[in-house]
Structure formats: C-alpha cells, structure tokens
Design a protein around this motif. Structure first.
Motif, PDB file in Angstrom:
ATOM      1  N   ILE A 171     -39.100  43.293  -1.299  1.00  8.27           N
ATOM      2  CA  ILE A 171     -39.567  43.651  -0.652  1.00  8.27           C
ATOM      3  C   ILE A 171     -39.189  44.502   0.903  1.00  8.27           C
ATOM      4  O   ILE A 171     -39.595  44.875   1.084  1.00  8.27           O
ATOM      5  CB  ILE A 171     -40.353  42.425  -0.232  1.00  8.27           C
ATOM      6  CG1 ILE A 171     -42.077  42.759  -1.010  1.00  8.27           C
ATOM      7  CG2 ILE A 171     -41.522  42.723   1.309  1.00  8.27           C
ATOM      8  CD1 ILE A 171     -43.067  43.885  -1.560  1.00  8.27           C
ATOM      9  N   MET A 183     -48.633  43.338  -2.735  1.00  9.43           N
ATOM     10  CA  MET A 183     -48.592  44.214  -2.528  1.00  9.43           C
ATOM     11  C   MET A 183     -47.781  45.121  -3.481  1.00  9.43           C
ATOM     12  O   MET A 183     -47.383  46.008  -3.254  1.00  9.43           O
ATOM     13  CB  MET A 183     -46.955  43.110  -1.834  1.00  9.43           C
ATOM     14  CG  MET A 183     -47.745  41.866  -0.845  1.00  9.43           C
ATOM     15  SD  MET A 183     -45.984  41.137  -0.716  1.00  9.43           S
ATOM     16  CE  MET A 183     -46.272  39.978  -1.494  1.00  9.43           C
ATOM     17  N   SER A 193     -50.334  47.892  -3.568  1.00 10.12           N
ATOM     18  CA  SER A 193     -50.048  48.809  -2.585  1.00 10.12           C
ATOM     19  C   SER A 193     -49.104  49.949  -2.190  1.00 10.12           C
ATOM     20  O   SER A 193     -48.902  50.793  -1.648  1.00 10.12           O
ATOM     21  CB  SER A 193     -50.304  47.634  -1.135  1.00 10.12           C
ATOM     22  OG  SER A 193     -50.966  46.817  -0.921  1.00 10.12           O
ATOM     23  N   ILE A 194     -47.694  48.703  -2.849  1.00 10.55           N
ATOM     24  CA  ILE A 194     -46.707  49.936  -3.111  1.00 10.55           C
ATOM     25  C   ILE A 194     -46.749  51.312  -3.752  1.00 10.55           C
ATOM     26  O   ILE A 194     -46.424  51.786  -3.163  1.00 10.55           O
ATOM     27  CB  ILE A 194     -45.277  48.952  -3.263  1.00 10.55           C
ATOM     28  CG1 ILE A 194     -45.059  48.118  -2.031  1.00 10.55           C
ATOM     29  CG2 ILE A 194     -44.574  50.185  -3.594  1.00 10.55           C
ATOM     30  CD1 ILE A 194     -44.323  46.901  -2.745  1.00 10.55           C
ATOM     31  N   ILE A 199     -48.783  44.549   3.329  1.00 11.87           N
ATOM     32  CA  ILE A 199     -47.590  44.069   2.843  1.00 11.87           C
ATOM     33  C   ILE A 199     -46.965  42.935   3.890  1.00 11.87           C
ATOM     34  O   ILE A 199     -46.385  41.630   3.567  1.00 11.87           O
ATOM     35  CB  ILE A 199     -46.420  44.845   2.479  1.00 11.87           C
ATOM     36  CG1 ILE A 199     -47.145  46.394   1.503  1.00 11.87           C
ATOM     37  CG2 ILE A 199     -45.359  44.556   2.118  1.00 11.87           C
ATOM     38  CD1 ILE A 199     -46.223  47.331   1.273  1.00 11.87           C
ATOM     39  N   SER A 224     -42.965  48.140  -7.276  1.00 20.81           N
ATOM     40  CA  SER A 224     -44.282  47.408  -7.678  1.00 20.81           C
ATOM     41  C   SER A 224     -44.697  47.169  -8.837  1.00 20.81           C
ATOM     42  O   SER A 224     -44.550  46.231  -9.235  1.00 20.81           O
ATOM     43  CB  SER A 224     -45.243  48.977  -7.616  1.00 20.81           C
ATOM     44  OG  SER A 224     -46.510  48.520  -8.572  1.00 20.81           O
TER      45      SER A 224
END
Length: 414
Positions: free
Chosen positions: A241, A301, A304-305, A332, A397
């Motif tokens: 991340i 997260m 979102s990615i 994130i 992801s």
C-alpha cells in the motif's frame, strides 16, 4: 473503575513524544535539504538517505530486548538526551570543512537511536493504560506522529528557505531548536511513572540476546501464532500500500499526467491529512469497531485501487484523473491508518508485559524491511510498465483482497 485515557502518565508521555517527534522531523528534513544542497547530486543524496534506513533493520530486535530488561522511563530520557546531544553536534559540525561526512555520521547515529526508541514507547503504552484504552491511546500517538510529519517538514522548508545553505549560522539555529525539543522531551518524560517488569538476570549479554530472541520466536510460533500471522500480514500490507501511493503519486502526477509540482505537493498534504483523520476516526470508533472486522478495511482499499485502475483505462482528462486519484488516496490512507492502529493495539493486548519490547521491536523490524523492498518493487513496476499502470492497480487490488481474506481468520482470534 475504568481509568481515563488521558491519565497523568499518558499526558506526560504524549507531550514528550510530541516534542521529540517534532524535533526529529524538523532535524531530518533540514538535514536532507542541506545534504542535497552540499552535494547537488541525487545519487549521493539517495545513498546517504538509504544508509539511514539500515540500522533499524538490524538493531530493532536488540532494542526490544533492552526495552524489556531496562527501566523504560529512564531509557526514554536517555534516548531523547542522545537525540539532543546529536543535534548539538550537528550545530558544531557546520563549522568544519568536512561537514558532509560529519552530517552523514550523525544522521546514522540518529537512526541508531531511533532503532531503540520505537520499541520502548510501543511497549510502555500498555503498561500505563488499561487494555480497553489501548486503541484510543495508539490513535492519539498516531495523530501526534502525523501532525509532526505534516508540520515539521513545512516549518523546516520555510526556515531553510529563509536562511539557505549560504548562511550556515541560520541552519545552526534550526538545529539548536531541534536540540531544545529533544531536551524538553526528556524533561517531560522524567515525570512518567511506568511499572517495572522484572526478568531473570543474565550475566552474559550474548546469552541474554540469544535467550530473549529465542523466547520471542517460540512465543510467536507456538503460543500466539495469530499475532505472528498478523505481523506478517501487516508487513505484506505495508509493502503493497504505502509504496503504491508514495512512489506512485509523484510519478503519476508529474510524469504520466504531466501536472505541476504544486499539485503533487497538494496531493501529499491531502493524503497526510487523511492519515491524521484516520487516527481520529480510530479513536472515536474504538469501542464500536471490532478487531475481527479489520478485513473490511482491506477490502475497501482493494476496491478503491481497482476503481482507479478502471479510471486509468477510461483515458479521462489529466485534471479529472488527478482529482479521482487524490480522492482514492484519501480513502486508502484513512482506511490504512485505522487498520494500522487496530492491528497495533490487538498485538499489544495479546502479548505479555515482559515481552512487549521484544515483540514490538520484531514488528518494527519486519515493517522496516518491507517498506524499502516495496519502494524498490513499485519503482521497478512503474518504470517497466509505464504504459500499463491499470495492470499494476489491478494486481495490487487482488493482492490486498488476498491479505484481507487470509486475515479474516487471523483477526478473528486476536
């Protein structure tokens, strides 16, 4: 009766930490600007910076042993005192011709001290707080760290811009201010009362290191394997991340989208603020959000990615892509901050007091190894697959979803 989170000992701890963290960020950022000016070489600057990452990797486990076998309050005072002495040495180093060598040596010394500081602080919090207050306590410490990381570089940049490398006497004033921060932290920490943990004395230091490290691994592998899994999962999470965003943001904004450095700076400010907001949210929901639901944050997260990967395929305008990227980065960083605080607190709650220093130092060492590997990994991916950035997002992801799925059972038992 439940003790308040902001008790006397914790107040002195966070005041001391605030002063120490602010002094550290101010000193390191000023030093980095000075080194860059003195060398005018990105390669030399990178080498000197990279050297500073090495000591925590090797010394954190020893720092944990010392934290468990020493008076934690006195150790905090001594470490901040050493920080202060090194800041004073930086002041005097600017008067010598071989200033770059001296600054490099002192910066390595600062990194060595930091290897011992983190385990001491992280293992002290559970000793001065009830277990029910750990999440709020870690959230507060996290917020202080975020604020220091936001305001320290900003103030350092403003002050350094005002004095510049041509006026080293001005830089000496900045370093003197850092020394005051460290010595002030040591004074506040002198008022903290931390319960002493008694371990069986061992006359031979090498035997103590061998015994304590062996006990730590036995504890993690046999008695608390879910704590061990949580630490490894968090290291994998950090590897994926943080470099994805911190390495990717300047590359995507400046190179791919061809936008200004001002917008790049704004993105960093927004994401840094998001981390602070995440710490606040973690403190607010401490008694409502359960550790076994942490995997939800990983899935948020991951989604979102993946959304940003789709955006990259749509060939939108640079400005619109930038806005979406910043919004996703904020989501994130908020999620990552909350997850990190809850994971840290869960580990502290499941570790005996006499092993806190060693286990937290192991946690710090693993993260210290994962972060630079992640930076190198994503640096390669962004450079090699510049025309396939969406694929990088989808790969990350899927990996984050995998961590969330594996962690679902792990977090349930914490």
């Amino acid at each position: 009766m439940k003790e308040k989170t902001l008790n006397r000992n914790f107040i002195f701890l966070i005041i001391g930490q605030a002063s120490s963290m602010f002094g550290t960020t101010l000193l390191k950022f000023t030093s980095s600007l000075l080194i860059l000016d003195l060398t005018s070489s990105a390669t030399s600057f990178g080498i000197i910076t990279a050297i500073g990452y090495l000591p925590p990797v090797f010394l954190s486990p020893i720092g944990g042993i010392i934290a468990d076998r020493s008076n934690k309050r006195n150790l905090m005072i001594a470490l901040d005192g050493l920080y202060g002495i090194m800041a004073v040495l930086l002041v005097f180093s600017l008067s010598f011709s071989n200033v770059l060598i001296l600054i490099t040596v002192i910066m390595v010394g600062l990194s060595v001290v930091s290897s011992f500081e983190s385990p001491v602080v992280q293992s002290s919090i559970p000793l001065i707080q009830e277990k029910d207050n750990l999440i709020q306590s870690n959230a507060i410490v996290s917020q202080i760290n975020m604020i220091a990381n936001l305001t320290g570089p900003l103030l350092a940049g403003l002050l350094y811009n005002a004095v510049g490398k041509a006026y080293l006497s001005g830089v000496q004033i900045i370093f003197s201010g850092c020394a005051i921060c460290f010595f002030s932290a040591a004074i506040f920490e002198a008022f903290i009362k931390i319960p002493k943990i008694s371990l069986a004395p061992i006359s031979n230091p090498l035997h103590a290191i061998q015994k304590d490290i062996g006990e730590s691994f036995y504890f993690l592998k046999s008695k608390q394997k879910y704590v061990f899994k949580a630490i490894l999962l968090n290291a994998a999470f950090v590897l994926l991340i943080q470099p994805l965003i911190t390495t990717g943001a300047p590359f995507i904004i400046r190179v791919v989208l061809n936008l200004s450095s001002v917008l790049n700076g704004l993105s960093q400010a927004f994401m840094g603020t998001a981390g602070l907001i995440g710490g606040i949210i973690a403190g607010v929901i401490a008694n409502k959000f359960k550790t076994n639901k942490i995997y939800w944050l990983f899935w948020i997260m991951g989604i979102s990615i993946a959304v940003f990967g789709i955006v990259l395929l749509l060939d939108l305008s640079a400005n619109l892509t930038y806005i979406i990227f910043v919004i996703i980065g904020i989501i994130i960083f908020i999620s990552a901050s909350i997850a990190g605080i809850f994971i840290m607190s869960a580990i502290q709650q499941n570790v005996p007091n006499d092993m806190l220093g060693r286990i937290m130092s192991f946690y710090s060492a693993i993260v210290s190894v994962a972060l630079p590997i992640g930076i190198l990994f994503y640096g390669y991916l962004y450079g090699r697959f510049i025309n396939h950035l969406a694929a990088i997002m989808f790969f990350t992801s899927i990996a984050i979803f995998g961590i969330g799925y594996i962690g679902k059972k792990t977090y349930y038992y914490l």
